[in-house]
Motif scaffolding. Sequence first.
Motif, PDB file in Angstrom:
ATOM      1  N   ASN A  25      42.637  26.388  56.506  1.00  0.00           N
ATOM      2  CA  ASN A  25      43.830  26.780  57.269  1.00  0.00           C
ATOM      3  C   ASN A  25      45.025  27.077  56.377  1.00  0.00           C
ATOM      4  OD1 ASN A  25      43.478  27.097  60.037  1.00  0.00           O
ATOM      5  ND2 ASN A  25      43.430  24.887  60.373  1.00  0.00           N
ATOM      6  N   PHE A  26      45.153  26.364  55.280  1.00  0.00           N
ATOM      7  CA  PHE A  26      46.297  26.543  54.399  1.00  0.00           C
ATOM      8  C   PHE A  26      46.281  27.932  53.752  1.00  0.00           C
ATOM      9  CE2 PHE A  26      48.492  26.090  50.302  1.00  0.00           C
ATOM     10  CZ  PHE A  26      49.735  25.675  50.752  1.00  0.00           C
ATOM     11  N   ASN A  27      45.110  28.332  53.229  1.00  0.00           N
ATOM     12  CA  ASN A  27      44.971  29.621  52.544  1.00  0.00           C
ATOM     13  C   ASN A  27      44.410  30.720  53.438  1.00  0.00           C
ATOM     14  OD1 ASN A  27      45.858  28.821  49.877  1.00  0.00           O
ATOM     15  ND2 ASN A  27      44.016  27.572  49.810  1.00  0.00           N
ATOM     16  N   LYS A  28      44.016  30.361  54.672  1.00  0.00           N
ATOM     17  CA  LYS A  28      43.445  31.322  55.630  1.00  0.00           C
ATOM     18  C   LYS A  28      42.192  32.004  55.068  1.00  0.00           C
ATOM     19  CE  LYS A  28      46.859  30.542  58.438  1.00  0.00           C
ATOM     20  NZ  LYS A  28      46.742  29.350  59.190  1.00  0.00           N
ATOM     21  N   LYS A  29      41.288  31.179  54.510  1.00  0.00           N
ATOM     22  CA  LYS A  29      40.055  31.705  53.925  1.00  0.00           C
ATOM     23  C   LYS A  29      38.853  30.930  54.439  1.00  0.00           C
ATOM     24  CE  LYS A  29      42.375  33.355  49.846  1.00  0.00           C
ATOM     25  NZ  LYS A  29      42.412  33.465  48.419  1.00  0.00           N
ATOM     26  N   HIS A  30      37.733  31.628  54.557  1.00  0.00           N
ATOM     27  CA  HIS A  30      36.458  31.021  54.962  1.00  0.00           C
ATOM     28  C   HIS A  30      35.751  30.562  53.699  1.00  0.00           C
ATOM     29  CE1 HIS A  30      36.642  32.587  59.138  1.00  0.00           C
ATOM     30  NE2 HIS A  30      37.445  33.465  58.552  1.00  0.00           N
ATOM     31  N   LYS A  31      35.244  29.317  53.718  1.00  0.00           N
ATOM     32  CA  LYS A  31      34.641  28.756  52.510  1.00  0.00           C
ATOM     33  C   LYS A  31      33.341  28.028  52.808  1.00  0.00           C
ATOM     34  CE  LYS A  31      38.991  28.327  50.067  1.00  0.00           C
ATOM     35  NZ  LYS A  31      39.810  27.506  49.187  1.00  0.00           N
ATOM     36  N   ILE A  32      32.504  27.969  51.787  1.00  0.00           N
ATOM     37  CA  ILE A  32      31.301  27.144  51.821  1.00  0.00           C
ATOM     38  C   ILE A  32      31.356  26.232  50.598  1.00  0.00           C
ATOM     39  CG2 ILE A  32      28.795  27.124  51.515  1.00  0.00           C
ATOM     40  CD1 ILE A  32      28.611  29.486  53.373  1.00  0.00           C
ATOM     41  N   THR A  33      31.191  24.939  50.858  1.00  0.00           N
ATOM     42  CA  THR A  33      31.182  23.937  49.795  1.00  0.00           C
ATOM     43  C   THR A  33      29.733  23.601  49.480  1.00  0.00           C
ATOM     44  OG1 THR A  33      33.278  23.046  50.581  1.00  0.00           O
ATOM     45  CG2 THR A  33      31.979  21.640  49.141  1.00  0.00           C
ATOM     46  N   VAL A  34      29.397  23.638  48.198  1.00  0.00           N
ATOM     47  CA  VAL A  34      28.036  23.329  47.756  1.00  0.00           C
ATOM     48  C   VAL A  34      28.043  22.037  46.950  1.00  0.00           C
ATOM     49  CG1 VAL A  34      27.291  25.731  47.783  1.00  0.00           C
ATOM     50  CG2 VAL A  34      28.271  24.812  45.710  1.00  0.00           C
ATOM     51  N   ASN A  35      26.872  21.429  46.794  1.00  0.00           N
ATOM     52  CA  ASN A  35      26.691  20.172  46.052  1.00  0.00           C
ATOM     53  C   ASN A  35      27.496  19.027  46.661  1.00  0.00           C
ATOM     54  OD1 ASN A  35      25.071  21.569  44.209  1.00  0.00           O
ATOM     55  ND2 ASN A  35      26.826  22.067  42.923  1.00  0.00           N
ATOM     56  N   LEU A  36      27.396  18.879  47.979  1.00  0.00           N
ATOM     57  CA  LEU A  36      28.154  17.828  48.657  1.00  0.00           C
ATOM     58  C   LEU A  36      27.761  16.427  48.211  1.00  0.00           C
ATOM     59  CD1 LEU A  36      28.348  19.162  52.310  1.00  0.00           C
ATOM     60  CD2 LEU A  36      30.224  18.906  50.694  1.00  0.00           C
ATOM     61  N   SER A  37      26.532  16.239  47.775  1.00  0.00           N
ATOM     62  CA  SER A  37      26.079  14.902  47.399  1.00  0.00           C
ATOM     63  C   SER A  37      26.572  14.503  46.014  1.00  0.00           C
ATOM     64  CB  SER A  37      24.564  14.819  47.452  1.00  0.00           C
ATOM     65  OG  SER A  37      23.983  15.748  46.567  1.00  0.00           O
ATOM     66  N   ASP A  38      27.028  15.474  45.227  1.00  0.00           N
ATOM     67  CA  ASP A  38      27.528  15.186  43.883  1.00  0.00           C
ATOM     68  C   ASP A  38      29.028  14.903  43.921  1.00  0.00           C
ATOM     69  OD1 ASP A  38      24.992  15.790  43.034  1.00  0.00           O
ATOM     70  OD2 ASP A  38      25.495  17.816  42.373  1.00  0.00           O
ATOM     71  N   ASP A  39      29.513  14.236  42.903  1.00  0.00           N
ATOM     72  CA  ASP A  39      30.946  14.022  42.776  1.00  0.00           C
ATOM     73  C   ASP A  39      31.667  15.320  42.441  1.00  0.00           C
ATOM     74  OD1 ASP A  39      30.767  11.336  43.348  1.00  0.00           O
ATOM     75  OD2 ASP A  39      30.650  10.727  41.250  1.00  0.00           O
ATOM     76  N   ASN A  40      30.971  16.238  41.783  1.00  0.00           N
ATOM     77  CA  ASN A  40      31.548  17.520  41.383  1.00  0.00           C
ATOM     78  C   ASN A  40      31.084  18.620  42.331  1.00  0.00           C
ATOM     79  OD1 ASN A  40      32.685  16.265  39.145  1.00  0.00           O
ATOM     80  ND2 ASN A  40      30.876  16.626  37.900  1.00  0.00           N
ATOM     81  N   PHE A  41      31.740  18.758  43.475  1.00  0.00           N
ATOM     82  CA  PHE A  41      31.364  19.806  44.423  1.00  0.00           C
ATOM     83  C   PHE A  41      32.150  21.081  44.127  1.00  0.00           C
ATOM     84  CE2 PHE A  41      34.704  17.287  46.361  1.00  0.00           C
ATOM     85  CZ  PHE A  41      35.620  18.246  46.756  1.00  0.00           C
ATOM     86  N   THR A  42      31.649  22.216  44.622  1.00  0.00           N
ATOM     87  CA  THR A  42      32.278  23.515  44.382  1.00  0.00           C
ATOM     88  C   THR A  42      32.481  24.229  45.705  1.00  0.00           C
ATOM     89  OG1 THR A  42      31.069  23.659  42.295  1.00  0.00           O
ATOM     90  CG2 THR A  42      32.051  25.682  43.112  1.00  0.00           C
ATOM     91  N   CYS A  43      33.647  24.845  45.877  1.00  0.00           N
ATOM     92  CA  CYS A  43      33.943  25.645  47.073  1.00  0.00           C
ATOM     93  C   CYS A  43      33.948  27.117  46.698  1.00  0.00           C
ATOM     94  CB  CYS A  43      35.314  25.284  47.640  1.00  0.00           C
ATOM     95  SG  CYS A  43      35.430  23.610  48.231  1.00  0.00           S
ATOM     96  N   HIS A  44      33.342  27.936  47.568  1.00  0.00           N
ATOM     97  CA  HIS A  44      33.322  29.378  47.355  1.00  0.00           C
ATOM     98  C   HIS A  44      33.888  30.065  48.586  1.00  0.00           C
ATOM     99  CE1 HIS A  44      30.794  28.953  43.804  1.00  0.00           C
ATOM    100  NE2 HIS A  44      30.012  28.154  44.507  1.00  0.00           N
ATOM    101  N   GLU A  45      34.763  31.053  48.377  1.00  0.00           N
ATOM    102  CA  GLU A  45      35.235  31.862  49.486  1.00  0.00           C
ATOM    103  C   GLU A  45      34.108  32.815  49.881  1.00  0.00           C
ATOM    104  OE1 GLU A  45      38.729  35.011  50.759  1.00  0.00           O
ATOM    105  OE2 GLU A  45      38.696  34.242  48.714  1.00  0.00           O
ATOM    106  N   VAL A  46      33.847  32.924  51.197  1.00  0.00           N
ATOM    107  CA  VAL A  46      32.757  33.768  51.687  1.00  0.00           C
ATOM    108  C   VAL A  46      33.267  34.759  52.723  1.00  0.00           C
ATOM    109  CG1 VAL A  46      30.936  32.071  51.229  1.00  0.00           C
ATOM    110  CG2 VAL A  46      32.086  32.065  53.438  1.00  0.00           C
ATOM    111  N   ASP A  47      32.518  35.848  52.877  1.00  0.00           N
ATOM    112  CA  ASP A  47      32.805  36.847  53.904  1.00  0.00           C
ATOM    113  C   ASP A  47      32.377  36.267  55.251  1.00  0.00           C
ATOM    114  OD1 ASP A  47      32.874  38.988  55.670  1.00  0.00           O
ATOM    115  OD2 ASP A  47      31.659  40.304  54.414  1.00  0.00           O
ATOM    116  N   PRO A  48      33.296  36.089  56.200  1.00  0.00           N
ATOM    117  CA  PRO A  48      32.935  35.466  57.476  1.00  0.00           C
ATOM    118  C   PRO A  48      31.897  36.263  58.275  1.00  0.00           C
ATOM    119  CG  PRO A  48      35.156  36.351  57.586  1.00  0.00           C
ATOM    120  CD  PRO A  48      34.717  36.454  56.160  1.00  0.00           C
ATOM    121  N   GLU A  49      31.782  37.558  58.018  1.00  0.00           N
ATOM    122  CA  GLU A  49      30.792  38.389  58.713  1.00  0.00           C
ATOM    123  C   GLU A  49      29.368  38.067  58.276  1.00  0.00           C
ATOM    124  OE1 GLU A  49      31.403  40.742  61.160  1.00  0.00           O
ATOM    125  OE2 GLU A  49      33.432  39.900  61.133  1.00  0.00           O
TER     126      GLU A  49
END
Length: 79
Positions: A25-49
């Motif tokens: 909501n803050f940046n108005k971007k759609h994201k997918i977070t990967v590696n949720l089970s790890d302490d070092n997770f990564t977020c990627h902006e994705v095309d909502p379509e």
Amino acid sequence: MREILFRGKRIDNGEWVEGFYWFDNFNKKHKITVNLSDDNFTCHEVDPETVGQFTGSVDKNGKKIFEGMNKEIQEENKI
């Protein structure tokens, strides 16, 4: 119970990523977070379509089936 998993195409390089889908909501971007089970997770902006949820099924090759894949296959087969 089926696994809650989403996939979408990254904005920066067009690669598919799988993980937890959310709207920033803050940046108005759609994201997918990967590696949720790890302490070092990564977020990627994705095309909502391109975002689709895992259906809980796999194809004959064991590949996960996501919602919207039918449209993707149709696009690939266009001449």
